[in-house]
Design an enzyme around this catalytic site. Structure first.
Site, short mmCIF file in Angstrom:
data_model
loop_
_atom_site.label_atom_id
_atom_site.label_comp_id
_atom_site.label_asym_id
_atom_site.label_seq_id
_atom_site.Cartn_x
_atom_site.Cartn_y
_atom_site.Cartn_z
N GLU A 1 -45.65 31.38 -2.72
CA GLU A 1 -45.48 32.38 -3.76
C GLU A 1 -45.65 31.73 -5.14
OE1 GLU A 1 -41.81 35.41 -5.07
OE2 GLU A 1 -41.39 33.52 -4.06
N CYS B 1 -40.77 35.78 0.19
CA CYS B 1 -39.47 35.25 -0.20
C CYS B 1 -38.33 36.18 0.22
CB CYS B 1 -39.46 34.99 -1.71
SG CYS B 1 -37.99 34.12 -2.31
N LYS C 1 -45.23 42.71 -2.81
CA LYS C 1 -43.84 42.54 -2.39
C LYS C 1 -43.11 43.87 -2.36
CE LYS C 1 -39.89 39.49 -3.30
NZ LYS C 1 -39.35 38.48 -4.22
#
Length: 490
Positions: A255, A363, A312
């Site tokens: 990321e 994440c 995301k």
């Protein structure tokens, strides 16, 4: 309660003490048993705070130097409120028949609520995430994280009931079953967890370019992350050309490696992809032509560059999205860094890479149940989670996140690749075991051959059904117990 809450933390990753979690929960269940809901709330909150305060110590590592202990204490206290609500509900239903079942269902319901509220929820610290090893992990393949949390709570509630009935000759059947059924069920599932390749294998390079351990100093150091990972990728190119490592089918980068506007160009990424002649999966901050900011993972092709992307789904509150922006500057350094909120997606991340369907989450996504399960349901044969954990120093945060990846691997029956800027990067097998992993704050590339799998687990097929089932049971038990209490007092 303080000792029990700390024991639950002590049983959490990176420590391999999974059995401490049901014992710690047994103490909570024993203390709130047959008490008033108000007392259950108080004991639950103390238990939750004693657990979450050390568990979330990485928040202090991240923000403490500039903001003091208040963000750390505030998050732990807010999340402990939900555990307090779970304690209140457990106290209320503890007088019902089959009490261990209802107490466990109530607590899992409280976990589900705090995983959704406020500001999108914060699932960190679910009971399931203490079980990245041990007898209960295989249950994730049946009912995901929800079932694993329920199993921990059920065993703990059963142990508490057994302790209360220790001197009684009768009434042992239900609590004994509450303890043994989850344990035996998990052990019975171990041989059924498949790890073999069902659609061949792929060789994948995972890049960990490292980052300086400077905490919030990284806030405006995008070029450092980019340059470190380009340098690490060039080492991969040299290793492949010299024959030191096999050529991968594709490369996974973490990321926040790239940053691109509407033109979506990065000559250095394109050069790496071209020299290897394979696609890259790379994370970065993207700005669309309409000005929207997105945290995204992109397939970067050798010839065309920017191609497919995953955006995301779960944005970090007070970082990627800023609630109450006018006062958020008191607890967040990201208010000035991002003058506007990022825009999330609501679709599973499945990218076509080198003839393979790859399930992607970024994440924080890995803590949520609606990212990797739906990706597997949509045909993903392999999972990847690019992440940037460089903010958190040498704390336990990266290992806690790796534990979540291990559970998601078992839940979906897929291998999982973790690509972290500064560690921990890892290759997790479909049974949750870690085949390879890196150390924190080191530059190291992994080059691994991973199985591609197509068979869906029961958990993948069921999706959110276990969570809603237990929520209905938990809420129903609370309503029934409340009605009986009011009738008894009338």
């Amino acid at each position: 309660m303080i000792a029990a809450g700390f024991a639950l933390y002590a049983g959490s990753p990176p420590r391999d003490l999974w059995w401490l979690a049901p014992l710690a929960f047994a103490t909570l269940a024993a203390v709130v048993r047959h008490r008033r809901p108000r007392a259950g709330f108080g004991y639950g909150m103390v238990f939750g705070f004693a657990f979450l305060l050390p568990l979330l110590g990485w928040l202090q590592d991240f923000l403490g130097a500039d903001f003091g202990p208040w963000p750390w204490l505030g998050v732990a206290a807010v999340e402990a409120l939900f555990i307090g609500l779970g304690g209140a509900g457990m106290a209320l239903v503890s007088r019902l028949r089959l009490a261990p079942v209802w107490m466990a269902a109530v607590f899992v319901t409280a976990e589900a609520i705090r995983s959704a509220f406020p500001f999108g929820g914060f699932p960190w610290g679910r009971l399931a995430f203490t079980q990245d090893t041990g007898a209960l992990l295989p249950l994730a393949s049946i009912g995901g994280a929800t079932l694993v949390s329920f199993a921990v709570a059920l065993i703990g509630s059963g142990l508490a009931e057994l302790a209360w009935r220790a001197r009684r000759p009768r009434g042992w059947a239900v609590p004994l079953a509450a303890v043994l059924v989850p344990l035996l069920g998990g052990l019975a599932m171990w041989p059924l967890i498949g790890t073999e390749a069902q659609a061949g294998t792929k060789r994948v390079a995972v890049i960990q370019g490292n980052a300086p351990n400077i905490g919030l100093g990284l806030l405006n150091s995008d070029d450092v992350l980019h340059d470190n990972h380009i340098r690490a990728a060039r080492r991969l190119v040299d290793d492949v050309r010299s024959g030191r490592v096999p050529k991968p089918d594709f490369v996974v980068m973490p990321e926040q490696v790239g940053s691109w506007g509407p033109s979506r160009t990065d000559p250095q990424l394109s050069a790496i992809a071209g020299q290897l002649d394979v696609p890259l999966i790379v994370g970065g901050l993207g700005q669309d032509s309409n000005g929207a900011l997105r945290n995204e993972i992109v397939r970067w092709d050798p010839e065309d560059g920017f191609s497919q992307r995953y955006i995301k789904q779960h944005l970090v509150p007070f970082a990627e999205t800023i609630p109450m922006r006018s006062v958020a500057s008191l607890v967040s350094p990201f208010v000035d860094r991002f003058p506007q909120d990022m825009v999330p997606a609501n679709t599973p991340g499945v990218l076509e890479v080198a003839g393979t369907k790859i399930g992607v989450g970024i994440c924080y996504d890995v803590a949520y149940d609606d990212v990797f399960g739906p990706a597997a349901a949509n045909g993903a044969q392999l999972l990847v989670v690019p992440t940037n954990n460089a903010w958190y120093g040498h704390s336990e945060m990266s290992y806690q996140q790796l534990a979540m990846s291990r559970l998601r691997a078992v839940e979906t029956g897929r291998a999982m690749l973790v690509s972290a800027t500064s560690g921990v990067s890892a290759y997790v097998r479909p049974d949750g075991s870690v085949a390879e992993q890196t150390q924190l704050f080191t530059a190291r590339n992994l080059n691994v051959e991973v199985p591609l799998r197509t068979e869906r687990t029961i958990a993948t097929e069921l999706g959110s059904t276990p969570m809603w089932t237990l929520a209905v049971l938990g809420v129903g038990a609370v309503v029934l117990a409340g009605w009986r209490t009011r009738r008894a007092n009338a």
